[in-house]
Design a protein around this motif. Structure first.
Motif, PDB file in Angstrom:
ATOM      1  N   SER A  98      -8.435   5.612  14.103  1.00  0.00           N
ATOM      2  CA  SER A  98      -8.336   5.554  12.644  1.00  0.00           C
ATOM      3  C   SER A  98      -8.223   4.108  12.181  1.00  0.00           C
ATOM      4  N   THR A  99      -8.883   3.850  11.046  1.00  0.00           N
ATOM      5  CA  THR A  99      -8.814   2.516  10.454  1.00  0.00           C
ATOM      6  C   THR A  99      -7.693   2.495   9.428  1.00  0.00           C
ATOM      7  N   PRO A 100      -6.707   1.657   9.611  1.00  0.00           N
ATOM      8  CA  PRO A 100      -5.595   1.639   8.642  1.00  0.00           C
ATOM      9  C   PRO A 100      -6.086   1.176   7.277  1.00  0.00           C
ATOM     10  N   GLY A 101      -5.569   1.810   6.227  1.00  0.00           N
ATOM     11  CA  GLY A 101      -5.937   1.418   4.870  1.00  0.00           C
ATOM     12  C   GLY A 101      -4.982   0.371   4.322  1.00  0.00           C
ATOM     13  N   THR A 102      -5.276  -0.055   3.112  1.00  0.00           N
ATOM     14  CA  THR A 102      -4.411  -1.017   2.445  1.00  0.00           C
ATOM     15  C   THR A 102      -3.122  -0.321   2.006  1.00  0.00           C
ATOM     16  N   ALA A 103      -2.018  -1.015   2.131  1.00  0.00           N
ATOM     17  CA  ALA A 103      -0.750  -0.462   1.663  1.00  0.00           C
ATOM     18  C   ALA A 103      -0.777  -0.311   0.145  1.00  0.00           C
ATOM     19  N   ALA A 104      -0.212   0.783  -0.360  1.00  0.00           N
ATOM     20  CA  ALA A 104      -0.220   1.047  -1.800  1.00  0.00           C
ATOM     21  C   ALA A 104       0.641   0.021  -2.535  1.00  0.00           C
ATOM     22  N   PRO A 105       0.238  -0.343  -3.760  1.00  0.00           N
ATOM     23  CA  PRO A 105       1.046  -1.280  -4.541  1.00  0.00           C
ATOM     24  C   PRO A 105       2.339  -0.632  -5.018  1.00  0.00           C
ATOM     25  N   SER A 106       3.299  -1.463  -5.375  1.00  0.00           N
ATOM     26  CA  SER A 106       4.575  -0.984  -5.888  1.00  0.00           C
ATOM     27  C   SER A 106       4.797  -1.562  -7.281  1.00  0.00           C
ATOM     28  N   ILE A 107       5.196  -0.701  -8.229  1.00  0.00           N
ATOM     29  CA  ILE A 107       5.521  -1.149  -9.581  1.00  0.00           C
ATOM     30  C   ILE A 107       7.010  -1.508  -9.598  1.00  0.00           C
ATOM     31  N   THR A 108       7.318  -2.778  -9.859  1.00  0.00           N
ATOM     32  CA  THR A 108       8.703  -3.223  -9.789  1.00  0.00           C
ATOM     33  C   THR A 108       9.420  -3.138 -11.133  1.00  0.00           C
TER      34      THR A 108
ATOM     35  N   GLY B 200       4.353  -5.944 -10.443  1.00  0.00           N
ATOM     36  CA  GLY B 200       4.454  -5.238  -9.176  1.00  0.00           C
ATOM     37  C   GLY B 200       4.140  -6.121  -8.003  1.00  0.00           C
ATOM     38  N   THR B 201       4.135  -5.501  -6.822  1.00  0.00           N
ATOM     39  CA  THR B 201       3.807  -6.206  -5.590  1.00  0.00           C
ATOM     40  C   THR B 201       2.758  -5.411  -4.825  1.00  0.00           C
ATOM     41  N   ALA B 202       1.950  -6.136  -4.045  1.00  0.00           N
ATOM     42  CA  ALA B 202       0.873  -5.531  -3.264  1.00  0.00           C
ATOM     43  C   ALA B 202       0.579  -6.449  -2.080  1.00  0.00           C
ATOM     44  N   PRO B 203      -0.271  -6.026  -1.145  1.00  0.00           N
ATOM     45  CA  PRO B 203      -0.659  -6.938  -0.069  1.00  0.00           C
ATOM     46  C   PRO B 203      -1.276  -8.226  -0.612  1.00  0.00           C
TER      47      PRO B 203
ATOM     48  N   SER C  87      -2.447   4.941 -12.977  1.00  0.00           N
ATOM     49  CA  SER C  87      -2.145   4.794 -11.554  1.00  0.00           C
ATOM     50  C   SER C  87      -2.794   3.511 -11.042  1.00  0.00           C
ATOM     51  N   PHE C  88      -2.234   2.989  -9.958  1.00  0.00           N
ATOM     52  CA  PHE C  88      -2.638   1.692  -9.430  1.00  0.00           C
ATOM     53  C   PHE C  88      -2.961   1.822  -7.943  1.00  0.00           C
TER      54      PHE C  88
ATOM     55  N   ALA D 135      -3.780  -9.509  -6.928  1.00  0.00           N
ATOM     56  CA  ALA D 135      -2.457  -9.971  -6.522  1.00  0.00           C
ATOM     57  C   ALA D 135      -2.542 -11.425  -6.068  1.00  0.00           C
ATOM     58  N   LEU D 136      -1.483 -12.154  -6.264  1.00  0.00           N
ATOM     59  CA  LEU D 136      -1.405 -13.531  -5.775  1.00  0.00           C
ATOM     60  C   LEU D 136      -1.297 -13.529  -4.248  1.00  0.00           C
ATOM     61  N   PRO D 137      -1.533 -14.661  -3.608  1.00  0.00           N
ATOM     62  CA  PRO D 137      -1.333 -14.714  -2.149  1.00  0.00           C
ATOM     63  C   PRO D 137       0.065 -14.272  -1.731  1.00  0.00           C
ATOM     64  N   SER D 138       1.041 -14.479  -2.624  1.00  0.00           N
ATOM     65  CA  SER D 138       2.413 -14.046  -2.326  1.00  0.00           C
ATOM     66  C   SER D 138       2.623 -12.553  -2.537  1.00  0.00           C
ATOM     67  N   GLY D 139       1.643 -11.876  -3.171  1.00  0.00           N
ATOM     68  CA  GLY D 139       1.707 -10.428  -3.332  1.00  0.00           C
ATOM     69  C   GLY D 139       2.044  -9.954  -4.728  1.00  0.00           C
ATOM     70  N   GLU D 140       2.544 -10.811  -5.620  1.00  0.00           N
ATOM     71  CA  GLU D 140       2.896 -10.368  -6.966  1.00  0.00           C
ATOM     72  C   GLU D 140       1.633 -10.174  -7.813  1.00  0.00           C
ATOM     73  N   PHE D 141       1.700  -9.207  -8.718  1.00  0.00           N
ATOM     74  CA  PHE D 141       0.620  -9.025  -9.687  1.00  0.00           C
ATOM     75  C   PHE D 141       1.212  -8.597 -11.021  1.00  0.00           C
ATOM     76  N   ALA D 142       0.434  -8.811 -12.089  1.00  0.00           N
ATOM     77  CA  ALA D 142       0.857  -8.424 -13.435  1.00  0.00           C
ATOM     78  C   ALA D 142      -0.340  -7.861 -14.173  1.00  0.00           C
ATOM     79  N   TRP D 143      -0.068  -6.922 -15.067  1.00  0.00           N
ATOM     80  CA  TRP D 143      -1.137  -6.298 -15.857  1.00  0.00           C
ATOM     81  C   TRP D 143      -0.549  -5.852 -17.187  1.00  0.00           C
ATOM     82  N   THR D 144      -1.316  -6.000 -18.261  1.00  0.00           N
ATOM     83  CA  THR D 144      -0.847  -5.657 -19.606  1.00  0.00           C
ATOM     84  C   THR D 144      -1.729  -4.569 -20.202  1.00  0.00           C
TER      85      THR D 144
END
Length: 262
Positions: free
Chosen positions: A36-46, A75-78, A119-120, A97-106
């Motif tokens: 199995s090919t691992p998928g991307t980890a789901a984002p988290s809404i902080t 939120g945070t993501a890979p 949903s994200f 997401a930034l290289p550090s993993g944070e993202f923002a959306w309005t």
């Protein structure tokens, strides 16, 4: 001598049959284990805020917001993942997401009431898209108002008569002391052949914050079945009455009318 030759010939044959089958048809090969090919980890809404990304009211999934409000998601993501935003299964926007993993959306709530199921997902490089992280917002542009009332005829020498006044939705009260002053609630007898009388002595907001119970004077008040009564609420902005979304009370709809039931 014959017995020795028999053992010498027969025993090896039996061992061959038992252990290796001596060239018989081989059994089926075991199925290969799929890789199995691992998928991307789901984002988290902080955190989600209404009105301001720094000082705005913090929202939980399912909370209501008013018309034309900016809603800020953080939120945070890979690292450097592409974040897709869905509404009811359809992609409506995306960010990164930034290289550090944070993202923002309005998102703006617009001017249409309803439930918005957002949903994200995250996609990092060539990895498969992640599962969805849901967040629901209810857009409410209608302020609270008096909707109706109910009143039952009280028995002679029974408990003090009561009237229950209903709002169209759950309310939030800023100043409960002013809101529950008996003087700001008035009961008028519109058509009362039975002679109903009611003087407000107590005001109590229900636990679900959707209704108010008015209590009359046990000594002199009475409610007679069939009489038509009206409750007038003398609202002032000092009370700070809103709904959960923050819409202010509609002071033009501050009257409820009903008929006393048996």
């Amino acid at each position: 001598m014959r017995r020795k030759w028999f053992l010498f010939i027969v025993l090896p044959v039996l061992l061959c049959v038992v252990l290796v089958g001596c060239g018989g048809t081989p059994g089926p090969s075991p199925a290969p284990t799929p890789i199995s090919t691992p998928g991307t980890a789901a984002p988290s809404i902080t955190i989600v805020r209404e009105g301001s990304p720094v000082t705005g009211r913090i929202l939980q999934s399912g909370d209501p917001v008013r018309f034309s409000q900016n809603v800020y998601f953080q939120g945070t993501a890979p690292s450097s993942a592409v974040i897709k935003v869905y509404r009811d299964g359809t992609v409506i926007d995306q960010t990164s997401a930034l290289p550090s993993g944070e993202f923002a959306w309005t998102w703006n709530s617009g001017t249409t009431e309803g439930t918005y199921n957002l949903s994200f997902t995250a996609t990092q490089g060539s990895l498969p898209e992640s599962s969805r992280t849901p967040f629901t917002i209810v857009v409410d542009g209608t302020g609270p108002y008096l909707h109706s009332l109910s009143a039952k005829a009280d028995a002679p020498l029974g408990n003090a008569p009561t009237i229950v006044v209903y709002f169209n939705e759950e309310i939030v009260v800023g100043d409960m002391n002013v809101f529950t002053l008996p003087a700001v609630w008035d009961v008028i007898c519109l058509i009362c052949p039975g002679g109903s009388t009611f003087n407000v002595t107590q005001v109590a907001l229900s636990a679900d914050q959707r209704s108010v119970t008015l209590t009359g004077n046990w000594m002199v008040d009475r409610l007679i079945a069939g009489d038509q009564i009206q409750v007038f609420f003398a609202y002032t902005p000092l009370m700070g009455v809103t709904d959960k979304a923050g819409n202010p009370f509609n002071a033009a709809l501050n009257v409820a009318t009903g008929v006393v039931t048996p």
